[in-house]
Write a protein that holds these residues in place. Structure first.
Motif, PDB file in Angstrom:
ATOM      1  N   GLU B 194      38.876  21.886  44.356  1.00 39.74           N
ATOM      2  CA  GLU B 194      39.006  22.787  45.500  1.00 39.74           C
ATOM      3  C   GLU B 194      38.210  24.079  45.304  1.00 39.74           C
ATOM      4  OE1 GLU B 194      40.478  21.634  48.004  1.00 39.74           O
ATOM      5  OE2 GLU B 194      41.731  20.023  47.196  1.00 39.74           O
ATOM      6  N   LEU B 195      37.548  24.157  44.145  1.00 39.25           N
ATOM      7  CA  LEU B 195      36.913  25.409  43.763  1.00 39.25           C
ATOM      8  C   LEU B 195      35.819  25.826  44.752  1.00 39.25           C
ATOM      9  CD1 LEU B 195      37.075  27.447  41.452  1.00 39.25           C
ATOM     10  CD2 LEU B 195      35.293  26.177  40.273  1.00 39.25           C
ATOM     11  N   ALA B 196      34.986  24.867  45.135  1.00 36.09           N
ATOM     12  CA  ALA B 196      33.863  25.189  46.010  1.00 36.09           C
ATOM     13  C   ALA B 196      34.373  25.722  47.350  1.00 36.09           C
ATOM     14  CB  ALA B 196      32.999  23.941  46.224  1.00 36.09           C
ATOM     15  N   GLY B 197      35.351  25.023  47.910  1.00 35.53           N
ATOM     16  CA  GLY B 197      35.914  25.444  49.191  1.00 35.53           C
ATOM     17  C   GLY B 197      36.467  26.851  49.113  1.00 35.53           C
ATOM     18  N   ALA B 198      37.143  27.139  48.020  1.00 39.81           N
ATOM     19  CA  ALA B 198      37.749  28.454  47.862  1.00 39.81           C
ATOM     20  C   ALA B 198      36.677  29.528  47.733  1.00 39.81           C
ATOM     21  CB  ALA B 198      38.667  28.453  46.641  1.00 39.81           C
ATOM     22  N   PHE B 199      35.631  29.237  46.972  1.00 43.92           N
ATOM     23  CA  PHE B 199      34.575  30.245  46.781  1.00 43.92           C
ATOM     24  C   PHE B 199      33.811  30.503  48.071  1.00 43.92           C
ATOM     25  CE2 PHE B 199      34.568  30.647  42.089  1.00 43.92           C
ATOM     26  CZ  PHE B 199      34.381  32.015  42.061  1.00 43.92           C
ATOM     27  N   LEU B 200      33.576  29.396  48.813  1.00 47.60           N
ATOM     28  CA  LEU B 200      32.851  29.566  50.084  1.00 47.60           C
ATOM     29  C   LEU B 200      33.715  30.306  51.097  1.00 47.60           C
ATOM     30  CD1 LEU B 200      31.128  26.085  50.413  1.00 47.60           C
ATOM     31  CD2 LEU B 200      30.027  28.322  50.104  1.00 47.60           C
ATOM     32  N   GLY B 201      35.000  29.969  51.129  1.00 50.23           N
ATOM     33  CA  GLY B 201      35.882  30.517  52.147  1.00 50.23           C
ATOM     34  C   GLY B 201      36.357  31.918  51.836  1.00 50.23           C
ATOM     35  N   ALA B 202      36.584  32.193  50.567  1.00 48.32           N
ATOM     36  CA  ALA B 202      37.171  33.477  50.208  1.00 48.32           C
ATOM     37  C   ALA B 202      36.561  34.010  48.921  1.00 48.32           C
ATOM     38  CB  ALA B 202      38.681  33.323  50.057  1.00 48.32           C
ATOM     39  N   PRO B 203      35.248  34.268  48.967  1.00 44.37           N
ATOM     40  CA  PRO B 203      34.573  34.689  47.717  1.00 44.37           C
ATOM     41  C   PRO B 203      35.189  35.964  47.136  1.00 44.37           C
ATOM     42  CG  PRO B 203      33.154  35.030  49.648  1.00 44.37           C
ATOM     43  CD  PRO B 203      34.336  34.239  50.112  1.00 44.37           C
ATOM     44  N   GLY B 204      35.566  36.891  48.014  1.00 46.94           N
ATOM     45  CA  GLY B 204      36.113  38.163  47.535  1.00 46.94           C
ATOM     46  C   GLY B 204      37.404  37.962  46.766  1.00 46.94           C
ATOM     47  N   ASP B 205      38.312  37.191  47.369  1.00 47.24           N
ATOM     48  CA  ASP B 205      39.605  36.955  46.726  1.00 47.24           C
ATOM     49  C   ASP B 205      39.437  36.225  45.401  1.00 47.24           C
ATOM     50  OD1 ASP B 205      40.927  38.198  48.746  1.00 47.24           O
ATOM     51  OD2 ASP B 205      41.436  36.346  49.831  1.00 47.24           O
ATOM     52  N   MET B 206      38.502  35.259  45.387  1.00 51.07           N
ATOM     53  CA  MET B 206      38.305  34.487  44.168  1.00 51.07           C
ATOM     54  C   MET B 206      37.816  35.398  43.044  1.00 51.07           C
ATOM     55  SD  MET B 206      39.208  31.343  44.544  1.00 51.07           S
ATOM     56  CE  MET B 206      38.364  30.338  43.330  1.00 51.07           C
ATOM     57  N   LEU B 207      36.838  36.254  43.369  1.00 50.99           N
ATOM     58  CA  LEU B 207      36.307  37.157  42.344  1.00 50.99           C
ATOM     59  C   LEU B 207      37.375  38.115  41.864  1.00 50.99           C
ATOM     60  CD1 LEU B 207      32.736  37.867  43.777  1.00 50.99           C
ATOM     61  CD2 LEU B 207      33.352  36.553  41.729  1.00 50.99           C
ATOM     62  N   LYS B 208      38.164  38.589  42.821  1.00 51.09           N
ATOM     63  CA  LYS B 208      39.233  39.524  42.473  1.00 51.09           C
ATOM     64  C   LYS B 208      40.201  38.848  41.490  1.00 51.09           C
ATOM     65  CE  LYS B 208      42.059  40.749  45.806  1.00 51.09           C
ATOM     66  NZ  LYS B 208      42.402  41.213  47.150  1.00 51.09           N
ATOM     67  N   GLY B 209      40.586  37.609  41.835  1.00 51.18           N
ATOM     68  CA  GLY B 209      41.534  36.873  40.995  1.00 51.18           C
ATOM     69  C   GLY B 209      41.007  36.654  39.586  1.00 51.18           C
ATOM     70  N   PHE B 210      39.733  36.221  39.502  1.00 53.45           N
ATOM     71  CA  PHE B 210      39.165  36.006  38.165  1.00 53.45           C
ATOM     72  C   PHE B 210      39.065  37.325  37.408  1.00 53.45           C
ATOM     73  CE2 PHE B 210      37.568  31.886  39.890  1.00 53.45           C
ATOM     74  CZ  PHE B 210      38.204  31.095  38.948  1.00 53.45           C
ATOM     75  N   GLY B 211      38.785  38.366  38.150  1.00 48.64           N
ATOM     76  CA  GLY B 211      38.723  39.694  37.537  1.00 48.64           C
ATOM     77  C   GLY B 211      40.065  40.065  36.913  1.00 48.64           C
ATOM     78  N   TRP B 212      41.143  39.837  37.664  1.00 43.79           N
ATOM     79  CA  TRP B 212      42.474  40.134  37.135  1.00 43.79           C
ATOM     80  C   TRP B 212      42.732  39.361  35.851  1.00 43.79           C
ATOM     81  CZ3 TRP B 212      45.531  38.909  42.270  1.00 43.79           C
ATOM     82  CH2 TRP B 212      45.328  39.939  43.195  1.00 43.79           C
ATOM     83  N   LEU B 213      42.386  38.066  35.930  1.00 43.57           N
ATOM     84  CA  LEU B 213      42.667  37.184  34.806  1.00 43.57           C
ATOM     85  C   LEU B 213      41.922  37.655  33.551  1.00 43.57           C
ATOM     86  CD1 LEU B 213      44.239  34.620  34.196  1.00 43.57           C
ATOM     87  CD2 LEU B 213      42.175  33.303  34.722  1.00 43.57           C
ATOM     88  N   MET B 214      40.658  37.993  33.744  1.00 41.35           N
ATOM     89  CA  MET B 214      39.846  38.449  32.618  1.00 41.35           C
ATOM     90  C   MET B 214      40.410  39.752  32.051  1.00 41.35           C
ATOM     91  SD  MET B 214      37.659  36.238  32.038  1.00 41.35           S
ATOM     92  CE  MET B 214      38.497  34.867  32.772  1.00 41.35           C
ATOM     93  N   ALA B 215      40.746  40.658  32.952  1.00 38.31           N
ATOM     94  CA  ALA B 215      41.264  41.956  32.521  1.00 38.31           C
ATOM     95  C   ALA B 215      42.537  41.770  31.712  1.00 38.31           C
ATOM     96  CB  ALA B 215      41.524  42.836  33.736  1.00 38.31           C
ATOM     97  N   LEU B 216      43.386  40.877  32.209  1.00 35.11           N
ATOM     98  CA  LEU B 216      44.669  40.660  31.566  1.00 35.11           C
ATOM     99  C   LEU B 216      44.472  40.061  30.175  1.00 35.11           C
ATOM    100  CD1 LEU B 216      47.407  41.268  32.655  1.00 35.11           C
ATOM    101  CD2 LEU B 216      47.653  38.865  33.279  1.00 35.11           C
ATOM    102  N   ARG B 217      43.606  39.062  30.109  1.00 37.76           N
ATOM    103  CA  ARG B 217      43.356  38.406  28.823  1.00 37.76           C
ATOM    104  C   ARG B 217      42.806  39.413  27.802  1.00 37.76           C
ATOM    105  NH1 ARG B 217      42.859  33.040  27.892  1.00 37.76           N
ATOM    106  NH2 ARG B 217      43.475  31.598  29.544  1.00 37.76           N
ATOM    107  N   ARG B 218      42.029  40.368  28.301  1.00 38.11           N
ATOM    108  CA  ARG B 218      41.466  41.394  27.412  1.00 38.11           C
ATOM    109  C   ARG B 218      42.543  42.340  26.894  1.00 38.11           C
ATOM    110  NH1 ARG B 218      37.406  42.262  30.948  1.00 38.11           N
ATOM    111  NH2 ARG B 218      38.481  44.099  31.743  1.00 38.11           N
TER     112      ARG B 218
END
Lengths: 97, 466, 376
Positions: B194-218
């Motif tokens: 479902e990744l492609a659909g999500a990135f095409l449909g909601a690129p901003g939200d996807m980037l935000k989410g990955f950003g959170w995840l990365m920040a948290l892991r750090r």
């Protein structure tokens, strides 16, 4: 267990089991209970184990306490007022006259 | 009985407020009743007060966006009853409400239930201990009371809310002892599709989410693929034990544990009304069976927002708008052609708002122990009934959840099964090799929100209000 | 398809059916109970479980008093106390002007030779029910009456019936009954059961079952509403009812208050659904608060309406079918059958095994209702 981010805006006083504690007008009674130590609101009616606010949105009924004489009040849905009397509820409430 | 509003809306969250605005725009007489003392729902809780504080910065743009919707709702001319509970519904439709200690009933031409969602029940051993709360509860405390834990907290769960709150907490100066990611790693394969659909449909939200995840892991101790958790303590949480899917187990000191496994639609009102429901397999939950406008199987009763399907605040707004348009059309305020024309762009925006959902549903599908907890777990928090006792009933040949309820008292407490209905169904289904939709949930007995004897006593025919 | 050889098929897995099955099986009969949904689904599971002789119709009193002896020994009968406590049942006259109603009733039972009821004054009433509002005038009491736990009772009767050899088929709704030689063939969809005797204990659905064997018995139905509150600390022991107002009020072992009294909701018998009428139910809430003023802030946790059969004279049908040999009826308990559960089982066993009973059931024939219908 919890702390306010800022100093209290519009400070009021409520009494938790007789102890005067500071609160902010219109925050929920449950939020105030979560700043006390130890944290709990009631004991369960069967095992009498302690319960504390859990969902904060009126779903779980574990934040019940006696507020201004009314037992089984959902404290997460009840805004604080100055001078409010909050009693932690122990087991089944009593309605004996 | 006439004289009631054209449209009665239950819930002043994104869906309810958006519906009110649109219905007013088309000249309908609208009344909104809400359990909270201020509009916003859970997502934008306390937004009017918090918008101008430092909290708004911590909570982020998605929260601040609510201020505008609330402003438009306030200006819409819709009637608004805060602090009012709807506790019973009848076809007609008619709603019974309680406010300020008095019950009364309201007849409306149409009712829109915009009652949102609740966090998915996630029973595990020790989840009733003080010190264990949901992530949603912690976030509500931040929004409405501006308060955060005063000591390091453990967070265990899945879903965007867990990540979002963790980020907000760090921003607010809170400390996280550890983050136990409970999403099964097996979810990744499904989510990837479902990744492609999500990135095409909601690129901003996807980037935000990955950003959170990365920040948290750090920034915090991050443990993935956690399969089981257990809260241990006497009168309050003292220790937390967790086991990962690879068999790694640890017991750590803990005073505060926040848990979250996604959210499910609030279906008590529609169940009590006897609306048809469907099983939403992607979201592991029941939902009312709705037409494309949100109308239930009971005529003139609509559902919009997360109560229809979990889709987030943006989608909720659009679903509310669509329902309001349909009600306006039914009331003759819009022709069929006008309705189609006005609805088309709303549907387009709705589709965009939902683009990320298949990905999120796959990625954050809860692990099996969320549905079928270990036997020692208290399944019914109110009446303190363990999973073992539910399973005993299944063994005694009582396969219906309502029988289990009658014989164990599970679901008979004040929460009326909101925390155990799914679990009892899942336990029975697992035991008998059936599915949850086949087993079904408890029958919902009115009132679906508690009222007092005095409130009911104050209800009489004379109290039917226009 | 035929199952094992049976002596009796009981239609209806409520408490009455379980009790009949238990008594028959203990006498060596091979019994199957056919239940269309599940045991205790309707009236039995929705009962307030009053164990009451107080203010019962005189026609029912003989078997009701005998049933009370069985309740006192219920543990020896079903291996569990069923949560039965005999803390008494009181019928309260709120006003002085209500007292003659009680006096008249007392005279009637005394004349019938029954001395179980007793008139008590306000002081004694308040001694027994201290939480009661002191304005009340007097009460009629049966001190040995009481109440049980409906679910414990169901569990106990089910367990002992099964232990005695009764087979219970849940999800087994009867669709047809036909003669087969000297036997009856009872069909439930694809399934078939054959036995020489059939007992119709189908509660709200008994009229349909009776019609399957050619008995056209007029039968109405009830949907008696009930309120249950949150658990509270012990408040009262006896079961309290009122003169002139629909109320019955008791506290369960768990502490919940159960408020009933016969106010009617709405039932859809076909769809097996019942609906609560809150406008009507608010009258119960008002009566409770008048009598127990401290209860106003108690939270209602749930309400329901239980479905069951009601006859025109509010007396049950207990006895053989007027037309179909080997078929027996026991239904129409009209909202007060719970106390009769043990005795009705024994009566059915008498009727089926001995061909008759010494217990007084002459007022309960099906014919009386059919004649009334013919006259009307």
């Amino acid at each position: 267990m919890f702390r306010k981010l800022q100093s209290l805006d519009e400070e009021v006083t409520v009494y938790v089991d007789g102890v005067a504690v500071p609160a902010e007008a219109n925050e929920s009674v449950a939020a105030v209970l979560l700043r006390q130590s130890p944290v709990w609101a009631r004991t369960a009616p069967v095992s009498c184990s302690r319960r504390a606010p859990y969902c904060m949105m009126g779903v779980c009924f574990d934040c019940l306490a006696t507020v201004d004489g009314i037992a089984s009040t959902q404290t997460c849905l009840t805004p604080v007022r100055d001078g409010m009397l909050v009693l932690r509820q122990k087991g089944r409430r009593s309605v004996r006259p | 009985m006439t004289g009631g509003p054209d449209l009665l809306i239950v819930g002043a969250g994104p869906a309810g407020m958006s519906a009110a605005v649109v219905a007013r725009r088309h000249g309908l007489d609208v009344l909104v009743v809400d359990e909270q003392s201020a509009p916003g729902g859970q997502i934008w809780r306390n937004i009017e007060t918090a918008a101008d504080t430092s909290r708004a910065g911590i909570l982020g743009k998605a929260y601040s966006d609510g201020a505008d919707v609330v402003r438009r709702f306030r200006a819409s001319g819709a009637g608004y009853l805060p602090g009012a509970r709807v506790w019973h519904l009848e076809p007609g439709p008619r709603a019974f409400i309680a406010q300020n200690g008095v019950a009364r009933c309201i007849d409306a031409n149409a009712i829109l239930l915009a009652t949102g969602a609740q966090e998915r029940p996630l029973p595990f051993p020790g989840w009733t201990l003080p010190g264990v709360m949901t992530v949603g509860a912690a976030q509500i405390l931040l929004k409405s009371s501006g308060q955060i834990p005063d000591e390091p907290v453990w967070i265990a769960g899945t879903g965007p809310l867990s990540l979002l709150y963790a980020i907000q907490l760090l921003k607010a100066g809170g400390r996280i002892a550890g983050f136990l990611d409970t999403a099964p790693s097996a979810n990744l394969a499904g989510a990837f599709r479902e990744l492609a659909g999500a990135f095409l449909g909601a690129p901003g939200d996807m980037l935000k989410g990955f950003g959170w995840l990365m920040a948290l892991r750090r920034q915090v101790r991050f443990i993935g693929n956690v399969k089981e958790i257990e809260a241990i303590g006497n009168e309050a949480l003292e220790r937390l034990r967790y086991i990962t899917a690879n068999g790694r187990s640890a017991t750590v000191d803990a005073r505060l544990l926040f848990v979250h496994e996604g959210i499910v639609p609030t279906i008590h009102p529609t169940l009590a009304l006897g609306c048809k429901h469907i099983w939403n397999a992607a979201q592991d939950s029941f939902a009312p069976d709705l037409d494309t406008w949100g109308e239930t199987s009971v005529s003139d009763v609509f559902v919009a927002g997360d109560g229809a399907r979990i889709g987030g605040a943006q989608a909720a707004c659009h679903l509310g708008e669509l329902a309001a348009l349909r009600v306006a059309a039914k009331a003759g305020r819009l022709s069929r052609a006008q309705l189609a024309a006005v609805a088309a762009p709303v549907r387009k925006r709705l589709k965009a708002a939902l683009a990320i959902r298949p990905f999120l549903d796959r990625l954050y599908r809860p692990r099996s122990a969320v549905f079928v907890p270990p036997e020692a777990t208290l399944v019914c928090r109110c009446e303190e009934v363990s999973a073992a006792r539910i399973l005993e009933q299944a063994a005694a040949g009582r396969p219906d959840p309502n029988q289990v309820k009658a014989f164990t008292r599970a679901g008979m407490g004040p929460c009326q099964g909101r925390q155990c209905s799914y679990t009892v169904a899942s336990l029975l289904a697992a035991k008998e090799g059936r599915t949850v939709p086949d087993v079904g949930l408890y029958r919902v007995r009115p009132p679906f929100k508690p009222i007092t004897l005095a409130e009911l006593a104050a209800l009489d025919a004379g109290a039917v209000i226009p | 398809m035929s199952g094992p050889v049976l002596d009796t098929i009981i239609i209806g897995g409520g408490l009455m059916g379980l009790s009949a099955g238990l008594h028959l099986a203990r006498s060596g009969k091979r019994v199957a109970i056919l239940e269309k949904s599940w045991v205790g689904r309707h009236a039995s599971g929705a009962s307030a479980a009053g164990v009451r002789t107080l203010n019962r119709a005189l026609e029912e009193l003989p078997i009701s008093l005998e049933a009370m002896d069985m309740w006192r020994n219920i543990e020896t009968i079903v291996g569990d106390g069923c949560g039965f406590h005999s803390h008494g049942q009181v019928m309260v006259a709120e006003k002085r002007s209500d007292v003659p109603v009680l006096e008249k009733r007392l005279a009637k039972t005394r004349n019938a030779g029954c001395g179980h009821e007793e008139l008590i004054d306000r002081d004694e009433l308040l001694r027994l029910v201290p939480a009661l509002s002191p304005y009340c005038a007097a009460a009629l009491i049966v001190r040995t009456d009481g109440a049980a736990d409906p679910h414990r009772t169901l569990r106990a009767f089910r367990r002992s019936a099964e232990a005695a050899g009764v087979t219970i088929h849940e999800g087994c709704g009867v669709t047809a009954i036909d003669p087969l030689g000297s036997d009856w063939r009872v069909r439930a969809g694809e399934r078939e059961f054959v036995a020489p005797t059939v007992v119709n204990m189908a509660g709200a659905w008994a009229k349909t079952i009776a019609a399957m064997v050619g008995d056209d018995i007029p039968l109405g139905h009830k949907a008696s509403m009930m309120i249950v509150t949150e658990r509270v600390a012990p408040l009262l022991k006896p079961v309290v009812s009122l003169v002139g107002r629909p109320l019955s009020f008791k506290q369960t072992d768990q502490g919940t208050l159960v408020i009933g009294g016969g106010l009617q909701g709405r039932a859809d018998i076909e769809a097996e659904q019942s609906f609560v009428d809150f406008m009507e139910l608010s009258r119960s809430a008002r009566a409770v608060i008048d009598l127990f003023p401290t209860t106003g802030s108690l939270r209602i946790v749930r309400t329901w309406a239980g479905m069951e059969a009601k006859t025109s004279d509010l007396l049950p049908v207990i006895g053989p079918s007027p037309r179909a040999a080997g078929v027996f009826h026991a239904f129409g308990f009209s909202g007060h059958g719970f106390q009769l559960v043990p005795i009705v089982g024994a009566i059915m066993a008498d009727l089926i095994i001995a061909g008759g009973t010494r217990k007084q059931i002459a007022s309960f024939t099906a014919e009386r209702l059919m004649q009334r219908q013919a006259v009307a």
